[in-house]
Scaffold this motif. Sequence first.
Motif, short mmCIF file in Angstrom:
data_model
loop_
_atom_site.label_atom_id
_atom_site.label_comp_id
_atom_site.label_asym_id
_atom_site.label_seq_id
_atom_site.Cartn_x
_atom_site.Cartn_y
_atom_site.Cartn_z
N LEU A 79 0.81 -1.09 -0.11
CA LEU A 79 -0.18 0.14 0.03
C LEU A 79 0.97 0.95 -0.07
N THR A 80 0.81 2.15 -1.08
CA THR A 80 1.68 3.17 -1.25
C THR A 80 1.03 4.31 -1.32
N LYS A 81 1.49 5.39 -0.36
CA LYS A 81 0.90 6.73 -0.77
C LYS A 81 1.89 7.56 -1.59
N ILE A 82 1.42 7.97 -2.66
CA ILE A 82 2.21 9.00 -3.38
C ILE A 82 1.75 10.46 -3.22
N ASP A 83 2.66 11.24 -3.05
CA ASP A 83 2.51 12.69 -2.96
C ASP A 83 2.27 13.30 -4.49
N LEU A 84 1.36 13.61 -4.93
CA LEU A 84 1.30 14.06 -6.30
C LEU A 84 1.73 15.58 -6.44
N LEU A 85 2.09 16.32 -5.11
CA LEU A 85 3.01 17.56 -5.40
C LEU A 85 4.30 17.40 -5.14
N LYS A 86 4.56 16.50 -4.52
CA LYS A 86 6.29 16.38 -4.58
C LYS A 86 6.73 15.33 -5.29
N ASP A 87 5.69 14.78 -6.09
CA ASP A 87 6.34 13.61 -7.20
C ASP A 87 7.16 12.51 -6.53
N LYS A 88 6.68 12.04 -5.27
CA LYS A 88 7.27 10.85 -4.49
C LYS A 88 6.58 10.04 -3.35
N VAL A 89 7.17 8.76 -3.26
CA VAL A 89 6.43 8.25 -2.23
C VAL A 89 6.18 8.85 -0.94
N ALA A 90 5.30 8.93 -0.33
CA ALA A 90 5.11 9.51 0.87
C ALA A 90 5.51 8.50 1.98
N LYS A 91 4.82 7.54 1.71
CA LYS A 91 4.83 6.21 2.64
C LYS A 91 4.41 5.03 2.01
N ARG A 92 4.95 3.99 2.37
CA ARG A 92 4.68 2.82 1.75
C ARG A 92 4.84 1.65 3.09
N VAL A 93 3.75 0.77 2.95
CA VAL A 93 3.71 -0.50 3.84
C VAL A 93 3.22 -1.76 3.19
N ILE A 94 3.98 -2.95 3.49
CA ILE A 94 3.47 -4.02 3.02
C ILE A 94 2.43 -4.69 4.00
N GLN A 95 1.02 -4.55 3.57
CA GLN A 95 0.14 -4.81 4.70
C GLN A 95 -0.57 -6.20 4.80
N ALA A 96 -0.12 -6.99 3.74
CA ALA A 96 -0.56 -8.35 3.54
C ALA A 96 0.13 -9.21 2.54
#
Lengths: 386, 386
Positions: A79-96
């Motif tokens: 599950l990856t949270k992408i920051d569309l204003l900074k063009d980068k991954v804000a946070k990423r977890v492997i949840q399952a």
Amino acid sequence: MFKRLFFLALISFNSYADLRATGDLGVVIERAEGSALIINHSQNTTLAKIKDLGDLSHASVVFSRDQRYAFIFGRDGGLTKIDLLKDKVAKRVIQAGNSIGGAISQDGQFIAVSNYTPGGIKIFSTESLELVADVPAEYGDKKLSKVVGLVDAPKHHFIFSLFDAGEIWVVNIKNPEKPIIKKFKNSGKQPYDALLSPDGRYYIAGLFGEQGLALLDLWNVDQGVKRILPDYGKKDEKLPVYKMPHLEGWAMAGDFMLIPAMGQHEVLVIDKRQWTLVKRIPVAGQPVFVMAQPDGRQVWVNFAFPDNQQLQVIDLKNLSIIKSLTPGKAVLHMEFTPRGEHVWVSIRDDNQLVIYDTENFKEIKRLPANKPSGIFFSSRAYKMGL
Amino acid sequence: MFKRLFFLALISFNSYADLRATGDLGVVIERAEGSALIINHSQNTTLAKIKDLGDLSHASVVFSRDQRYAFIFGRDGGLTKIDLLKDKVAKRVIQAGNSIGGAISQDGQFIAVSNYTPGGIKIFSTESLELVADVPAEYGDKKLSKVVGLVDAPKHHFIFSLFDAGEIWVVNIKNPEKPIIKKFKNSGKQPYDALLSPDGRYYIAGLFGEQGLALLDLWNVDQGVKRILPDYGKKDEKLPVYKMPHLEGWAMAGDFMLIPAMGQHEVLVIDKRQWTLVKRIPVAGQPVFVMAQPDGRQVWVNFAFPDNQQLQVIDLKNLSIIKSLTPGKAVLHMEFTPRGEHVWVSIRDDNQLVIYDTENFKEIKRLPANKPSGIFFSSRAYKMGL
């Protein structure tokens, strides 16, 4: 020193010049590479490429309510949270271990992910991606079912179907640490996907193991799950279904719902007041996505292999095909601009995105993309049931 | 020198820290002061105040397709482009003497403004606010009609009504320098406002000079303008109408359209398949706005003087009132968050905005505002017919 000053001023200027609104952004999944493109659908351009997102062979995306962040659900449980204003991954977890999709709550505070392994849904804070609740899809003798057809619904609800158990569950997360679960057993054999009507009222699950569809009216949950369209489904055991149709792409338009006939070269037109079949429209192949233009006049259809080089457009006035297009090899997905003047199409085997004008079906532009699959625009932030 | 360096670094840092997504922004008109607030509906905060916007006693707002800019139409003919990322006026023109509203084209390239004086519409580039086309509302012996009920419609169209001429005009601006105008004469006496159905199909004008409504089916324009609901309107010449109801606020929900009964304490429920009256719901006063929650379950109603301290909520399941609220003095407008979990309400004479939770009707917050009237969220960027 002046050079440094100038340099700093430049940084300052740049960060200002880069001001970016988020209303016309989108994310395109590059399935083979595990990457995603951030695109702009006013300019028809690619803004950035985000890599290292894991297995995106069956990925979907939802957006934060402010449209700043895209949440990508990967097949590998990422599950990856992408920051569309900074063009980068804000946070990423492997949840399952094996995930199939996700949804975001009406108030934007929670993300739910539906998992095959271990079967169930997990609920995360959109802010931190920290786990808030774990809802294992337990049935029978402590078995866990694969979860499919997960959608958000009004008033703190997530709804999903248990493939192995044949159940539909409605989860209220008003108190997210103590979710209240309402289970509808015997909802139908092997639900494989589901949709929520755009007004948030009807949850409809497609059934793989039997004919018909399972319908839950959320305004009348006490009435339980009903079976509709009893003749719908895979009639002939030997009939090959090349690709399971996606229910999220079913078209609700005016009084009609248009759905793919499973395993057949037909789009079915359903009167959604009585849930009765109005018409069968012959099409070029086995339909996969049947999607209504936001302006409600046309429905676009793509197809399973071996007819997946084609697209067809159905006019809702006469319920007939008005245009056939051959965009390229392996048309996987479509996304309309918010008010429907353009449609973006992903062509996996040509490594391209094609943008069409929906008025005259003319090609506006082609953009390179590496094995593109799903296309998701930030306008989805406002939609229920995705 | 170090101080200056530090200062510049600070600027740089700040401009980055200020990164702002545009999906949860809105504009609130402060009608008396001629100013507007930029608000954030995730945080429930006011971000900025923009002054010197002229006469905003009857103002409306549309948004650019990227949601970066809000276009404010002032009563004095002022057209102001506000930059929601920089909290300032990007451009402002006085385009006519007396203006009533505006619309933005499906592709976001053009703004149309409807004018009383001189009667007609003018079309501007959203980019530059330069005049692209002037369409005087000429009728009879070179007279000019006041223009009302201006909406955008799919495929390069603007549609509006001529109050004095009793005509509906459909303008195609595909070639904006040579607009193609289709005129529907004898459309009804004194159309005073109009709406477009959310799917872009039906244009419906309210008539002040006679009973009934004028309906144009845009899928079948050759059939011309029809009269529907022949009993609707102001029956009794002596019945005072304290405030003309706004048609843009009419609620389309499921199979129903809910509309204010003119001059009466009733909301009318119309079956929008046959355009027939289903029910009259008694309410607390003369309804002004009758607005459907985005999740389709409830309709909120505000009222004309002397009942304008109230709000009532109609449940669509039973078509009956489930809640009455008294937010304060002079409730002028409502705006739902995009997925409907909250509603913002402007209370002019209490100088406040009130935010309610639509699930339990609890007040979430009050914010100060100077004589607030219209509330417009950036989610409108994606909607047709506003």
